[in-house]
Design an enzyme around this catalytic site. Structure first.
Site, PDB file in Angstrom:
ATOM      1  N   SER A 143       0.845  -1.199   0.000  1.00 52.96           N
ATOM      2  CA  SER A 143       0.000   0.000   0.000  1.00 52.96           C
ATOM      3  C   SER A 143       0.874   1.240   0.000  1.00 52.96           C
ATOM      4  O   SER A 143       1.961   1.255   0.600  1.00 52.96           O
ATOM      5  CB  SER A 143      -0.915   0.037   1.220  1.00 52.96           C
ATOM      6  OG  SER A 143      -1.597   1.277   1.305  1.00 52.96           O
ATOM      7  N   TYR A 156      -2.412  -0.347  10.191  1.00 55.65           N
ATOM      8  CA  TYR A 156      -2.505  -0.899   8.842  1.00 55.65           C
ATOM      9  C   TYR A 156      -1.239  -0.589   8.048  1.00 55.65           C
ATOM     10  O   TYR A 156      -0.686  -1.460   7.369  1.00 55.65           O
ATOM     11  CB  TYR A 156      -3.723  -0.318   8.133  1.00 55.65           C
ATOM     12  CG  TYR A 156      -3.856  -0.724   6.684  1.00 55.65           C
ATOM     13  CD1 TYR A 156      -4.383  -1.971   6.337  1.00 55.65           C
ATOM     14  CD2 TYR A 156      -3.459   0.124   5.654  1.00 55.65           C
ATOM     15  CE1 TYR A 156      -4.502  -2.355   5.009  1.00 55.65           C
ATOM     16  CE2 TYR A 156      -3.570  -0.246   4.325  1.00 55.65           C
ATOM     17  CZ  TYR A 156      -4.101  -1.488   4.012  1.00 55.65           C
ATOM     18  OH  TYR A 156      -4.212  -1.872   2.692  1.00 55.65           O
TER      19      TYR A 156
END
Length: 252
Positions: A143, A156
């Site tokens: 990500s 995250y």
């Protein structure tokens, strides 16, 4: 038909990016195992692939981080695919967006279990078999927030940083045995919504693209990394993020 004759396991393949990757792989000739928690959504994806002339099967899996769950998925997928997995896509993940102070220990453990432990033990189950069979490809989903920090979602972000580090470590470990390991780092990616602009679109302002990406954009990158076109690519993280991490555009 860049993946003709190949077999592939895609985790988290019942929606969004995972679904787009499974569909793209099947369109390129691969026999795909669609994996996820929902049998209903899995059947929908498989039926759509088959209706377009592709090959797909659904294997239900709840990748909770336990090694047994990852090994069971590897075994069931291998059986469904006729005895081998040529391509593994570690896509399944969870995204809690809380601040650090608002994150409790149970959430911390759950997110690391799903986002890091599950792909770790799934790769441990699949990569050696790939090597013994002559080679294969593993594609991990990272990500953009692993490298460009935002004020929320530290938990995250850290898991995706771990995945990108594992990508390089696995490339060193398995690459000499014929298994290429690479990652894709998506930007803000959501399927188009009929109700209008999504609040997350604001995070793509000031980028060359100036908009959110689509799941299909990530799927195209996954096809490349799974195919022989990327045979000289090892341990790379491919940014498919509209320029979010590398470019700043100053509007006039």
């Amino acid at each position: 038909m860049r993946l003709a004759g190949r077999t592939a396991l895609v985790t988290g393949a019942t929606s969004n990016i995972g679904r787009a990757i499974a569909e793209a792989f099947a369109a390129e000739g691969a026999h795909v195992v669609v994996s996820g928690r929902s049998a209903e959504r899995g059947a929908e994806v498989v039926d759509g692939i088959r209706a377009r002339g592709g090959r797909a099967d659904f294997v239900r899996a709840d990748l909770d981080g336990g090694a047994d769950a990852s090994r069971a998925l590897a075994e069931q997928a291998t059986k469904a695919l006729g005895g081998r997995i040529d391509v593994l896509v570690n896509n399944a993940g969870v995204f809690p967006g809380d601040t650090t102070a608002a994150t409790d220990e149970r959430t911390f453990d759950h997110v690391y279990a799903v986002n890091v432990k599950a792909p770790f033990f799934l790769t441990a189950a699949v990569a050696p078999a790939m090597a013994e069979a002559g080679g294969g490809a593993i594609v991990n989903l990272g990500s953009w927030v692993a490298r460009l920090a935002v004020p929320v979602g530290a938990l995250y972000s850290s898991t995706k940083g771990a995945v990108e580090t594992l990508t390089r470590a696995w490339a060193a470990e398995f690459g000499p045995r014929g298994v290429r390991v690479n990652a894709i780092s998506p930007g803000v990616v959501l399927a188009p919504a009929p109700e209008g602009a999504h609040p997350a679109a604001a995070m793509m302002r000031g980028t060359p693209a100036g908009r959110m990406g689509t799941p299909e954009a990530i799927a195209h990158a996954a096809v490349y990394l799974a195919s022989e076109e990327s045979s000289f690519v090892h341990g790379a993280t491919l940014d498919v993020d509209g320029g979010r991490t590398g470019v700043a555009v100053i509007a006039a």
